[in-house]
Design an enzyme around this catalytic site. Structure first.
Site, PDB file in Angstrom:
ATOM      1  N   ASN A  53      -1.769   8.570   8.439  1.00  0.00           N
ATOM      2  CA  ASN A  53      -3.168   9.737   9.092  1.00  0.00           C
ATOM      3  C   ASN A  53      -3.485   8.635  10.001  1.00  0.00           C
ATOM      4  O   ASN A  53      -4.052   7.388   9.523  1.00  0.00           O
ATOM      5  CB  ASN A  53      -4.117   9.981   7.878  1.00  0.00           C
ATOM      6  CG  ASN A  53      -4.945  10.990   8.505  1.00  0.00           C
ATOM      7  OD1 ASN A  53      -5.813  10.818   9.254  1.00  0.00           O
ATOM      8  ND2 ASN A  53      -4.079  12.318   8.611  1.00  0.00           N
ATOM      9  N   ALA A  54      -3.926   9.575  10.761  1.00  0.00           N
ATOM     10  CA  ALA A  54      -4.880   8.731  12.111  1.00  0.00           C
ATOM     11  C   ALA A  54      -5.862   8.412  11.318  1.00  0.00           C
ATOM     12  O   ALA A  54      -7.130   7.380  11.744  1.00  0.00           O
ATOM     13  CB  ALA A  54      -4.798   9.016  12.729  1.00  0.00           C
TER      14      ALA A  54
ATOM     15  N   GLU B 131       5.193   6.529  -3.826  1.00  0.00           N
ATOM     16  CA  GLU B 131       5.324   6.869  -5.130  1.00  0.00           C
ATOM     17  C   GLU B 131       4.611   8.094  -5.636  1.00  0.00           C
ATOM     18  O   GLU B 131       4.056   8.485  -6.871  1.00  0.00           O
ATOM     19  CB  GLU B 131       4.260   5.457  -5.990  1.00  0.00           C
ATOM     20  CG  GLU B 131       5.131   4.095  -5.589  1.00  0.00           C
ATOM     21  CD  GLU B 131       4.608   3.710  -4.549  1.00  0.00           C
ATOM     22  OE1 GLU B 131       4.509   4.140  -3.968  1.00  0.00           O
ATOM     23  OE2 GLU B 131       4.313   2.144  -4.744  1.00  0.00           O
TER      24      GLU B 131
ATOM     25  N   CYS C 172       1.080  -0.209  -5.880  1.00  0.00           N
ATOM     26  CA  CYS C 172      -0.450  -0.972  -5.185  1.00  0.00           C
ATOM     27  C   CYS C 172      -1.202  -0.117  -6.241  1.00  0.00           C
ATOM     28  O   CYS C 172      -0.658   0.515  -7.447  1.00  0.00           O
ATOM     29  CB  CYS C 172      -0.893   0.246  -4.171  1.00  0.00           C
ATOM     30  SG  CYS C 172      -1.798   1.708  -3.740  1.00  0.00           S
TER      31      CYS C 172
HETATM   32  N1  THU Z   1       2.607   2.159   0.988  1.00  0.00           N
HETATM   33  C1  THU Z   1       2.897   2.629  -0.565  1.00  0.00           C
HETATM   34  O1  THU Z   1       3.722   3.924   0.143  1.00  0.00           O
HETATM   35  N2  THU Z   1       3.258   2.036  -1.558  1.00  0.00           N
HETATM   36  C2  THU Z   1       2.993   1.331  -2.242  1.00  0.00           C
HETATM   37  O2  THU Z   1       2.701   0.882  -3.456  1.00  0.00           O
HETATM   38  C3  THU Z   1       1.886  -0.208  -1.016  1.00  0.00           C
HETATM   39  C4  THU Z   1       2.242   1.053   0.234  1.00  0.00           C
HETATM   40  C5  THU Z   1       2.319   2.076   1.855  1.00  0.00           C
HETATM   41  C6  THU Z   1       0.627   2.642   2.258  1.00  0.00           C
HETATM   42  C7  THU Z   1       0.745   2.571   3.648  1.00  0.00           C
HETATM   43  O3  THU Z   1       1.319   3.777   4.412  1.00  0.00           O
HETATM   44  C8  THU Z   1       1.527   1.234   4.065  1.00  0.00           C
HETATM   45  O4  THU Z   1       2.794   1.290   2.675  1.00  0.00           O
HETATM   46  C9  THU Z   1       1.150  -0.254   4.513  1.00  0.00           C
HETATM   47  O5  THU Z   1       0.237  -0.038   3.056  1.00  0.00           O
END
Ligand code: THU
Length: 135
Positions: free
Chosen positions: A50-51, A60, A89
């Site tokens: 998102n912006a 996930e 994350c």
């Molecule tokens: N991101 C994920 O989709 N999953 C994770 O576990 C790590 C990070 C995405 C969030 C963001 O869109 C991009 O990766 C960079 O952080």
């Protein structure tokens, strides 16, 4: 449900397909996820940015929320695909641990090769969870 190599690879393939729908104009870091439920269904997710950066949702969590919002809360395994085979994350670890204390997690790179197999207990030890709120 038994997780043989074929089931694992098909879950990774679903995550790979999901990744194609990622919306990542800011990070250019698409992630795909696929979660297998006890009933045999697979829910997919991709990261949606998102912006207003903090409004971004990870792949996930999209997959888990799709499953839970369809009434599925029992999970067998999760596959996550990114270009370098990164692990979920911290926020996603917390969300995953809510539903499955020892969920197996398959980590794959963009070629669909399984880089590692871990689980939520290893990724988030001593997690705060539903039990902490019991009276
Ligand atoms: N991101 C994920 O989709 N999953 C994770 O576990 C790590 C990070 C995405 C969030 C963001 O869109 C991009 O990766 C960079 O952080």
């Amino acid at each position: 449900m038994k997780m043989d190599q074929e089931v694992k690879q098909s879950l990774v393939d679903a995550a790979l397909e999901a990744r194609a729908a990622a919306y990542t104009p800011y990070s250019h870091y698409p992630v795909g996820a696929a979660i297998l439920t006890r009933s045999g269904n697979i829910y997919r997710g991709a990261n949606i940015e998102n912006a207003s950066y903090p409004a971004t949702v990870c792949a996930e969590r999209v997959a888990v929320f799709k499953a839970v919002s369809e009434g599925e809360k029992e999970f067998v395994a999760l596959a996550v695909v990114s270009r370098n085979g990164a692990t979920p994350c911290g926020i996603c670890r917390q969300v995953l641990s809510e539903f499955a204390k020892d969920l197996p997690i398959l980590i794959a790179n963009e070629d669909g090769a399984i880089r590692s197999e871990t689980n939520i207990k290893l990724l988030l030890p001593e997690a705060f969870g539903p039990g902490d709120l019991e009276q």
